[in-house]
Design an enzyme around this catalytic site. Structure first.
Site, mmCIF file in Angstrom:
data_model
loop_
_atom_site.group_PDB
_atom_site.id
_atom_site.type_symbol
_atom_site.label_atom_id
_atom_site.label_comp_id
_atom_site.label_asym_id
_atom_site.label_seq_id
_atom_site.Cartn_x
_atom_site.Cartn_y
_atom_site.Cartn_z
ATOM 1 N N ARG A 115 -1.844 -0.312 7.020
ATOM 2 C CA ARG A 115 -2.455 -0.924 5.931
ATOM 3 C C ARG A 115 -1.312 -1.842 5.196
ATOM 4 N NH1 ARG A 115 -5.064 3.856 2.569
ATOM 5 N NH2 ARG A 115 -5.293 2.162 0.993
ATOM 6 N N ASP A 148 -6.578 8.847 6.050
ATOM 7 C CA ASP A 148 -6.634 9.078 4.866
ATOM 8 C C ASP A 148 -8.117 8.859 4.292
ATOM 9 O OD1 ASP A 148 -3.970 9.269 4.394
ATOM 10 O OD2 ASP A 148 -3.546 7.004 4.426
ATOM 11 N N ARG A 198 -4.547 12.138 11.260
ATOM 12 C CA ARG A 198 -5.225 12.560 10.021
ATOM 13 C C ARG A 198 -5.328 11.145 8.992
ATOM 14 N NH1 ARG A 198 -1.094 17.298 8.348
ATOM 15 N NH2 ARG A 198 0.405 15.842 9.512
#
Length: 266
Positions: A205, A60, A58
Site C-alpha cells: 500500500r 489487514d 495475514r
C-alpha cells in the site's frame, strides 16, 4: 498385548477467497469479526469439533484475497469435497473455499511459502464508483501507468524497504527481495502487480501510494528510487486505501503441488 498407533488424518490445505471490506482483517480478534474466525467456525461445523487454521498472509482490515492459502489438521477424516462444500454452506457470502488438498504434515501455509503476489487496483474516474465500491481505490485524477511502471523498476531486487514499511511494522529488518513489479492500464483501472519473497506491514500500500504521486504528475519517476536509498518512511507517499489491495498468489516448493495464483482477476 502390542499397541497400535492411532492413524492421523492428513493435513489439509485450502485455497480461500474473500471480500475483506466487512472484516477487521484476517486474524482472529476478541471484539471484531475476522476472516479467520468465520472460516474456523465453518470448518468446525463440518468436523463437529474445534478446527484452527493458519494462513499464508495475514491481510489487514478491508484487504481482499483471491488466493489465500490456509492449512489445518482435521480432528476427523472427511472427503476433500466435504471440506469445500460443507464449509461454504456455513460461510458468509463474502468468503468462499475454492478447493482443498491433502498435504504432507510438514507443510505450513506461512512458513513454507517462498513468494507471495499482490495486486493493487486504482479506479480512475471523475465520479466515484458504485459497483466497485470497497473493491478498488478510487482517484479522480488520471494516472499515467507507463510512468508508474518506469518509476517502479528500481524497486525490483533485494533492498532495504524501510521507506515503504509501516511505522508500527514489527519485522526485525526491512530487507526484502522483489521479483517483479509491473504497472499497466486496463480500461479505467490502473493495476500494480508485485511479487516478493515476503512483505513488510503496509509495504504494498505504501508503494502504491508512492506510485500514485508519480502517475498523477506530482512527483518525478526517480522519486521512488530516492526514497528507497533514503530509507525514511516520513518522506515517502501516502498509504493507499486497503480497498484496492488483493492477495493473488502464494508459491510453494513443487513437492506440495499447490496452485500458485488466482486466474480470474481482471
Amino acid at each position: 498385548m502390542g499397541c497400535t498407533e492411532d492413524r492421523q488424518a492428513p493435513r489439509i490445505a485450502l485455497i480461500v477467497e474473500y471480500d475483506g471490506s466487512g472484516f477487521s482483517g484476517w486474524q482472529r480478534q476478541h471484539h471484531a469479526l475476522s476472516v479467520q474466525e468465520v472460516l474456523e467456525q465453518a470448518l468446525s461445523k463440518v468436523a463437529a469439533d474445534r478446527v484452527e487454521v493458519s494462513c499464508a498472509g495475514r491481510t489487514d482490515a478491508g484487504v481482499h484475497a483471491a488466493h489465500q492459502v490456509v492449512h489445518f489438521d482435521p480432528p476427523v477424516e472427511r472427503e476433500l469435497h466435504a471440506w469445500v462444500l460443507g464449509s461454504n454452506a456455513n460461510l458468509p457470502q463474502a468468503v468462499s473455499v475454492i478447493c482443498a488438498y491433502e498435504v504432507d504434515r510438514d507443510f505450513h501455509a506461512r512458513y513454507k511459502a517462498v513468494r507471495r503476489a499482490y495486486r493493487y487496483y486504482f479506479f480512475c474516474r471523475r465520479a466515484r464508483p458504485a459497483i466497485w465500491c470497497n473493491r478498488v481505490a478510487w482517484t479522480h485524477r488520471e494516472l499515467d501507468a507507463e510512468l508508474m511502471h518506469t518509476a517502479a523498476q528500481p524497486l525490483v531486487g533485494e533492498h532495504d524497504f524501510s521507506a515503504y514499511r509501516a511505522v508500527a511494522c514489527q519485522a526485525p529488518h526491512a530487507v526484502r527481495e522483489v521479483y517483479r513489479l509491473d504497472v499497466w492500464r486496463r480500461g479505467q483501472m490502473v493495476v500494480i502487480e508485485i511479487e516478493a519473497n515476503a512483505f513488510l506491514h503496509h509495504m504494498v500500500r505504501n508503494i502504491a501510494g508512492t506510485l500514485l504521486a508519480v502517475g498523477s504528475g506530482e512527483r518525478d519517476t526517480d522519486w521512488p528510487r530516492r526514497l528507497l536509498v533514503e530509507r525514511d518512511r516520513t518522506r515517502s507517499g501516502i498509504t493507499a486505501p486497503a480497498a484496492g489491495l488483493y492477495l493473488t498468489g502464494v508459491v510453494y516448493p513443487q513437492q506440495y503441488a499447490l496452485p500458485a495464483y488466482a486466474d480470474f482477476l481482471p
